[in-house]
Design a protein around this motif. Structure first.
Motif, short mmCIF file in Angstrom:
data_model
loop_
_atom_site.label_atom_id
_atom_site.label_comp_id
_atom_site.label_asym_id
_atom_site.label_seq_id
_atom_site.Cartn_x
_atom_site.Cartn_y
_atom_site.Cartn_z
N ILE A 10 6.84 -16.61 -7.54
CA ILE A 10 5.54 -16.41 -6.88
C ILE A 10 4.54 -15.91 -7.92
N PRO A 11 3.74 -16.79 -8.50
CA PRO A 11 2.63 -16.32 -9.33
C PRO A 11 1.54 -15.76 -8.41
N THR A 12 0.92 -14.66 -8.82
CA THR A 12 -0.08 -14.06 -7.94
C THR A 12 -1.23 -13.48 -8.74
N TYR A 13 -2.40 -13.43 -8.08
CA TYR A 13 -3.57 -12.80 -8.69
C TYR A 13 -4.52 -12.35 -7.58
N GLN A 14 -4.60 -11.03 -7.42
CA GLN A 14 -5.56 -10.38 -6.53
C GLN A 14 -5.54 -10.91 -5.10
N ARG A 15 -4.35 -11.09 -4.56
CA ARG A 15 -4.22 -11.48 -3.16
C ARG A 15 -3.11 -10.66 -2.49
N PRO A 16 -3.20 -9.35 -2.51
CA PRO A 16 -2.10 -8.54 -1.99
C PRO A 16 -1.82 -8.77 -0.51
N ARG A 17 -2.88 -8.99 0.28
CA ARG A 17 -2.65 -9.20 1.71
C ARG A 17 -1.89 -10.50 1.97
N LEU A 18 -2.30 -11.57 1.32
CA LEU A 18 -1.62 -12.85 1.51
C LEU A 18 -0.22 -12.81 0.90
N LEU A 19 -0.08 -12.09 -0.20
CA LEU A 19 1.22 -11.99 -0.87
C LEU A 19 2.27 -11.40 0.06
N ARG A 20 1.88 -10.47 0.91
CA ARG A 20 2.84 -9.88 1.85
C ARG A 20 3.50 -10.96 2.70
N GLY A 21 2.68 -11.83 3.30
CA GLY A 21 3.23 -12.86 4.15
C GLY A 21 4.07 -13.86 3.38
N CYS A 22 3.65 -14.15 2.17
CA CYS A 22 4.40 -15.07 1.32
C CYS A 22 5.81 -14.53 1.05
N ILE A 23 5.89 -13.27 0.60
CA ILE A 23 7.21 -12.68 0.32
C ILE A 23 8.03 -12.58 1.59
N ARG A 24 7.39 -12.17 2.67
CA ARG A 24 8.12 -12.01 3.93
C ARG A 24 8.73 -13.34 4.39
N GLU B 274 -3.82 -3.45 -5.72
CA GLU B 274 -2.64 -2.86 -5.09
C GLU B 274 -1.42 -3.78 -5.09
N THR B 275 -1.47 -4.88 -5.83
CA THR B 275 -0.35 -5.81 -5.87
C THR B 275 0.97 -5.13 -6.25
N PRO B 276 1.02 -4.29 -7.30
CA PRO B 276 2.30 -3.64 -7.64
C PRO B 276 2.87 -2.83 -6.49
N GLU B 277 2.01 -2.14 -5.75
CA GLU B 277 2.47 -1.34 -4.63
C GLU B 277 3.03 -2.21 -3.51
N VAL B 278 2.36 -3.34 -3.26
CA VAL B 278 2.85 -4.26 -2.22
C VAL B 278 4.24 -4.74 -2.55
N VAL B 279 4.46 -5.18 -3.79
CA VAL B 279 5.77 -5.68 -4.19
C VAL B 279 6.80 -4.56 -4.18
N ALA B 280 6.39 -3.37 -4.62
CA ALA B 280 7.32 -2.23 -4.66
C ALA B 280 7.83 -1.88 -3.27
N GLN B 281 7.00 -2.02 -2.25
CA GLN B 281 7.43 -1.75 -0.87
C GLN B 281 8.58 -2.67 -0.47
N PHE B 282 8.46 -3.94 -0.85
CA PHE B 282 9.53 -4.89 -0.53
C PHE B 282 10.77 -4.60 -1.39
N ALA C 86 1.12 -1.40 7.82
CA ALA C 86 -0.29 -1.41 8.20
C ALA C 86 -0.84 0.02 8.22
N LEU C 87 -0.05 0.97 8.74
CA LEU C 87 -0.49 2.36 8.79
C LEU C 87 -0.65 2.92 7.39
N GLY C 88 0.32 2.62 6.52
CA GLY C 88 0.25 3.12 5.14
C GLY C 88 -1.00 2.60 4.43
N ARG C 89 -1.33 1.33 4.65
CA ARG C 89 -2.50 0.75 4.01
C ARG C 89 -3.78 1.43 4.52
#
Length: 371
Positions: free
Chosen positions: A8-22, A44-52, A361-364
């Motif tokens: 998954i290459p990514t750039y500044q799309r943390p919200r969309l990245l969540r659904g992609c990984i999920r 916040e991309t690193p944080e999104v990936v770290a949560q997963f 969602a609450l954390g964000r």
């Protein structure tokens, strides 16, 4: 070692990245790794990936110290693969349930095909606007010339619904990032020169069409006449190389050359009028020059020049093309077919399933409030 790597290459799309990984973690086939390659997003991309990753060790993260470019990021991810199979998923797209199962079942049952190509859906946020595999009238194992013809430029294709044998991609020469946004189709074509494929009409992946997507933001300019010719010539070279290596016969090479050469003229001519409809007169004129100089098609080049001129005929032609484009878009968006409604229901259900969990969602929300 896992069986599948998802890149998954990514750039500044943390919200969309969540659904992609999920969508990957929701696959019922469990033997895979997810590798996110962050092109120096600085958000916040690193944080999104770290949560997963904290909940699932199959999720991995790499960030480049600087933005190396979209296609270079794809190529970097491919070069890191050490599993027998891999797939590539843009951060704004998502997989549908059962993709890995269908692909692995077919590719392990038949060790020869170089890749699996499942049902591909294009979604504009409200409607399914295309399902190209539906029109191929092929399914199961298909030989190189057949899959080559199906994937040939002019069709609406990307690799979102593909699973590749790593060895087959390496043997074909890997990805060529210098080809820009056409590199995905070019890779598929080079694979099809020397490899059979497994085709399934089962919906396997969704490509999202939106204003932030690369192809939309580019306005089609990456697909200039020079770029189209470069892609064709690269595939022609792949045919010659496969012939010299003995991977294909003289008859197969002749068939592939015919498909390529017959397609160049039509592809350029069609592209010129798409450019005119989008208002890119200079690019259309460049395409006319290529039609005449490279293809020897003076008559077709003359037609493009007449349409591209800034006189009354040209203005009327461009206005007519824009009207046709708008009408076609409306018809496509409102296509009433039961099949597309079925796809839209599937997409909506999966999208709902991919929404963030309440804790995420609450954390964000708390982070935004704290900032």
């Amino acid at each position: 070692m896992a069986t599948i790597t998802t890149i998954i290459p990514t750039y500044q799309r943390p919200r969309l990245l969540r659904g992609c990984i999920r969508s990957i973690l929701a696959q019922s086939y469990p033997d895979f790794e997810v590798h996110v390659y962050d092109n120096a997003s600085g958000d916040e991309t690193p944080e999104v990936v770290a949560q997963f990753a904290a909940r699932d060790p199959r999720v991995n993260y790499h960030v480049h110290p600087r933005n190396i470019g979209m296609m270079e990021n794809f190529a970097y991810g491919i070069a890191q693969v050490d599993t027998p199979y891999f797939n590539i998923l843009s951060d704004d797209d998502f997989l549908l349930p059962g993709f890995f199962d269908a692909a692995i079942d077919n590719l392990t049952a038949d060790p020869e095909p170089g890749f699996f190509f499942g049902g591909l859906l294009f979604f504009d946020g409200a409607k399914a606007v295309a399902a190209p595999v539906e029109g191929w009238n092929i399914e199961g194992r298909v030989e190189p010339s057949t899959i080559f013809r199906a994937l040939f430029p002019g069709n609406w294709i990307t690799w979102t619904s593909s699973l590749f044998r790593t060895a087959a991609v390496a043997a074909a020469g890997g990805l060529k990032p210098e080809l820009g946004y056409g590199a995905d189709v070019e890779l598929l074509l080079r694979l099809a020169v020397r490899n059979a494929a497994i085709v399934s009409r089962k919906p396997c992946g969704v490509m999202n069409l939106h204003h932030g997507s690369a192809s939309a933001a580019d306005g089609g300019q990456q697909y200039s006449a020079a770029r189209i010719l470069t892609i064709f010539e690269s595939v022609e070279n792949a045919v010659e190389l496969a012939l010299r290596e003995g991977s294909i016969t003289q008859e197969e090479a002749r068939s592939l050359r015919t498909i390529i050469r017959n397609g160049i003229e039509w592809r350029l001519f069609r592209r010129a009028f798409v450019l005119l409809a989008q208002g890119y007169r200079n690019s259309a004129m460049e395409t006319a020059e290529t039609l005449e100089g490279r293809c020897g098609s003076a008559r077709l080049a003359a037609i493009v020049r007449v349409a591209a001129n800034a006189n009354s005929v040209g203005r009327l032609t461009c206005a007519g093309l824009r009207s046709i484009s708008r009408v076609r878009g409306r018809l496509r968006r409102h296509a009433p077919t039961d099949r597309y409604r079925e796809y839209e229901t599937l997409i909506e259900r999966v999208r709902n399933d991919l929404e963030p969990e309440p804790s995420e969602a609450l954390g964000r929300t708390m982070r935004i409030a704290a900032g």
